[in-house]
Design a protein around this motif. Structure first.
Motif, mmCIF file in Angstrom:
data_model
loop_
_atom_site.group_PDB
_atom_site.id
_atom_site.type_symbol
_atom_site.label_atom_id
_atom_site.label_comp_id
_atom_site.label_asym_id
_atom_site.label_seq_id
_atom_site.Cartn_x
_atom_site.Cartn_y
_atom_site.Cartn_z
ATOM 1 N N VAL A 1 0.224 -1.889 10.289
ATOM 2 C CA VAL A 1 -0.269 -0.527 10.072
ATOM 3 C C VAL A 1 0.842 0.361 9.519
ATOM 4 O O VAL A 1 0.629 1.124 8.565
ATOM 5 C CB VAL A 1 -0.842 0.053 11.382
ATOM 6 C CG1 VAL A 1 -1.142 1.536 11.251
ATOM 7 C CG2 VAL A 1 -2.086 -0.708 11.796
ATOM 8 N N ILE A 2 2.032 0.249 10.077
ATOM 9 C CA ILE A 2 3.157 1.073 9.612
ATOM 10 C C ILE A 2 3.507 0.727 8.160
ATOM 11 O O ILE A 2 3.758 1.616 7.346
ATOM 12 C CB ILE A 2 4.374 0.914 10.544
ATOM 13 C CG1 ILE A 2 4.059 1.521 11.914
ATOM 14 C CG2 ILE A 2 5.615 1.572 9.946
ATOM 15 C CD1 ILE A 2 5.096 1.226 12.975
ATOM 16 N N VAL A 3 3.510 -0.564 7.830
ATOM 17 C CA VAL A 3 3.829 -0.969 6.460
ATOM 18 C C VAL A 3 2.752 -0.476 5.495
ATOM 19 O O VAL A 3 3.054 -0.062 4.369
ATOM 20 C CB VAL A 3 4.019 -2.501 6.369
ATOM 21 C CG1 VAL A 3 4.110 -2.956 4.936
ATOM 22 C CG2 VAL A 3 5.252 -2.922 7.132
ATOM 23 N N ALA A 4 1.498 -0.489 5.919
ATOM 24 C CA ALA A 4 0.433 0.056 5.069
ATOM 25 C C ALA A 4 0.649 1.545 4.816
ATOM 26 O O ALA A 4 0.418 2.040 3.700
ATOM 27 C CB ALA A 4 -0.926 -0.184 5.712
ATOM 28 N N LEU A 5 1.129 2.272 5.817
ATOM 29 C CA LEU A 5 1.445 3.688 5.633
ATOM 30 C C LEU A 5 2.625 3.881 4.688
ATOM 31 O O LEU A 5 2.639 4.812 3.874
ATOM 32 C CB LEU A 5 1.728 4.348 6.985
ATOM 33 C CG LEU A 5 0.531 4.476 7.928
ATOM 34 C CD1 LEU A 5 0.988 4.960 9.300
ATOM 35 C CD2 LEU A 5 -0.515 5.389 7.347
ATOM 36 N N PHE B 1 3.423 1.826 2.273
ATOM 37 C CA PHE B 1 2.864 1.525 0.956
ATOM 38 C C PHE B 1 2.136 2.745 0.391
ATOM 39 O O PHE B 1 2.299 3.102 -0.769
ATOM 40 C CB PHE B 1 1.918 0.324 1.072
ATOM 41 C CG PHE B 1 1.509 -0.264 -0.242
ATOM 42 C CD1 PHE B 1 2.333 -1.147 -0.906
ATOM 43 C CD2 PHE B 1 0.297 0.074 -0.819
ATOM 44 C CE1 PHE B 1 1.963 -1.700 -2.122
ATOM 45 C CE2 PHE B 1 -0.087 -0.461 -2.033
ATOM 46 C CZ PHE B 1 0.751 -1.352 -2.687
ATOM 47 N N ARG B 2 1.357 3.400 1.231
ATOM 48 C CA ARG B 2 0.629 4.598 0.799
ATOM 49 C C ARG B 2 1.597 5.715 0.407
ATOM 50 O O ARG B 2 1.378 6.430 -0.571
ATOM 51 C CB ARG B 2 -0.298 5.080 1.913
ATOM 52 C CG ARG B 2 -1.174 6.246 1.479
ATOM 53 C CD ARG B 2 -1.785 6.922 2.647
ATOM 54 N NE ARG B 2 -0.686 7.554 3.395
ATOM 55 C CZ ARG B 2 -0.840 8.183 4.524
ATOM 56 N NH1 ARG B 2 -2.009 8.260 5.084
ATOM 57 N NH2 ARG B 2 0.188 8.741 5.134
ATOM 58 N N VAL C 1 9.963 6.393 8.511
ATOM 59 C CA VAL C 1 10.562 7.737 8.609
ATOM 60 C C VAL C 1 11.265 8.084 7.299
ATOM 61 O O VAL C 1 11.142 9.197 6.791
ATOM 62 C CB VAL C 1 11.530 7.814 9.812
ATOM 63 C CG1 VAL C 1 12.338 9.084 9.796
ATOM 64 C CG2 VAL C 1 10.760 7.682 11.121
ATOM 65 N N ILE C 2 11.992 7.128 6.737
ATOM 66 C CA ILE C 2 12.683 7.359 5.464
ATOM 67 C C ILE C 2 11.686 7.598 4.349
ATOM 68 O O ILE C 2 11.891 8.471 3.483
ATOM 69 C CB ILE C 2 13.615 6.175 5.127
ATOM 70 C CG1 ILE C 2 14.780 6.119 6.117
ATOM 71 C CG2 ILE C 2 14.123 6.245 3.703
ATOM 72 C CD1 ILE C 2 15.599 4.863 6.044
ATOM 73 N N SER C 3 10.562 6.881 4.343
ATOM 74 C CA SER C 3 9.580 7.051 3.278
ATOM 75 C C SER C 3 8.908 8.410 3.336
ATOM 76 O O SER C 3 8.342 8.866 2.345
ATOM 77 C CB SER C 3 8.524 5.945 3.346
ATOM 78 O OG SER C 3 7.605 6.158 4.390
ATOM 79 N N ARG C 4 8.952 9.066 4.472
ATOM 80 C CA ARG C 4 8.342 10.379 4.619
ATOM 81 C C ARG C 4 9.232 11.492 4.074
ATOM 82 O O ARG C 4 8.779 12.608 3.871
ATOM 83 C CB ARG C 4 8.034 10.681 6.088
ATOM 84 C CG ARG C 4 7.096 9.728 6.769
ATOM 85 C CD ARG C 4 5.690 10.094 6.605
ATOM 86 N NE ARG C 4 5.533 11.485 7.033
ATOM 87 C CZ ARG C 4 4.410 12.116 6.951
ATOM 88 N NH1 ARG C 4 3.361 11.518 6.474
ATOM 89 N NH2 ARG C 4 4.312 13.358 7.332
ATOM 90 N N LEU C 5 10.504 11.207 3.833
ATOM 91 C CA LEU C 5 11.448 12.222 3.360
ATOM 92 C C LEU C 5 11.246 12.548 1.894
ATOM 93 O O LEU C 5 10.864 11.870 1.078
ATOM 94 C CB LEU C 5 12.884 11.771 3.591
ATOM 95 C CG LEU C 5 13.249 11.557 5.048
ATOM 96 C CD1 LEU C 5 14.676 11.043 5.139
ATOM 97 C CD2 LEU C 5 13.103 12.812 5.868
#
Length: 93
Positions: A18-22, A24-25, A89-93
């Motif tokens: 689930v986290i990896v799918a997020l 990817f999104r 967390v890094i991908s959200r930055l």
């Protein structure tokens, strides 16, 4: 008799999926840039790895493998889950 650690392994691998799918999104917005293609490739590879982990853990559970296999794989899965969470967390930055 199956060991309960397999269920924790499968649950942790599902959470990682689930986290990896997020992740990817999150990278879809930059997917057409050079770095975006690399990030999407990494996310896709991690997604395949997460789904494979679930299938392999279920197979090992059905074979009846015990704690001798479930405990080390649980440690590896938890470490993967932590690293994947940090990448999210890094991908959200």
């Amino acid at each position: 008799m199956t060991h309960y650690l397999w269920y924790i392994d499968i649950g942790a691998a599902a959470a990682q999926t689930v986290i990896v799918a997020l992740i990817f999104r999150n990278y879809l917005g930059v997917g057409f840039t050079r770095i975006g293609k690399i990030l999407l490739s990494v996310a896709a590879t991690l997604l395949i790895e997460s789904v494979s982990m679930i299938m392999i853990y279920y197979m090992w559970l059905s074979w009846g493998l015990g704690m001798e296999v479930a405990a080390p794989t649980l440690l590896i899965t938890i470490l993967n889950l932590i690293v994947t969470s940090l990448l999210y967390v890094i991908s959200r930055l």
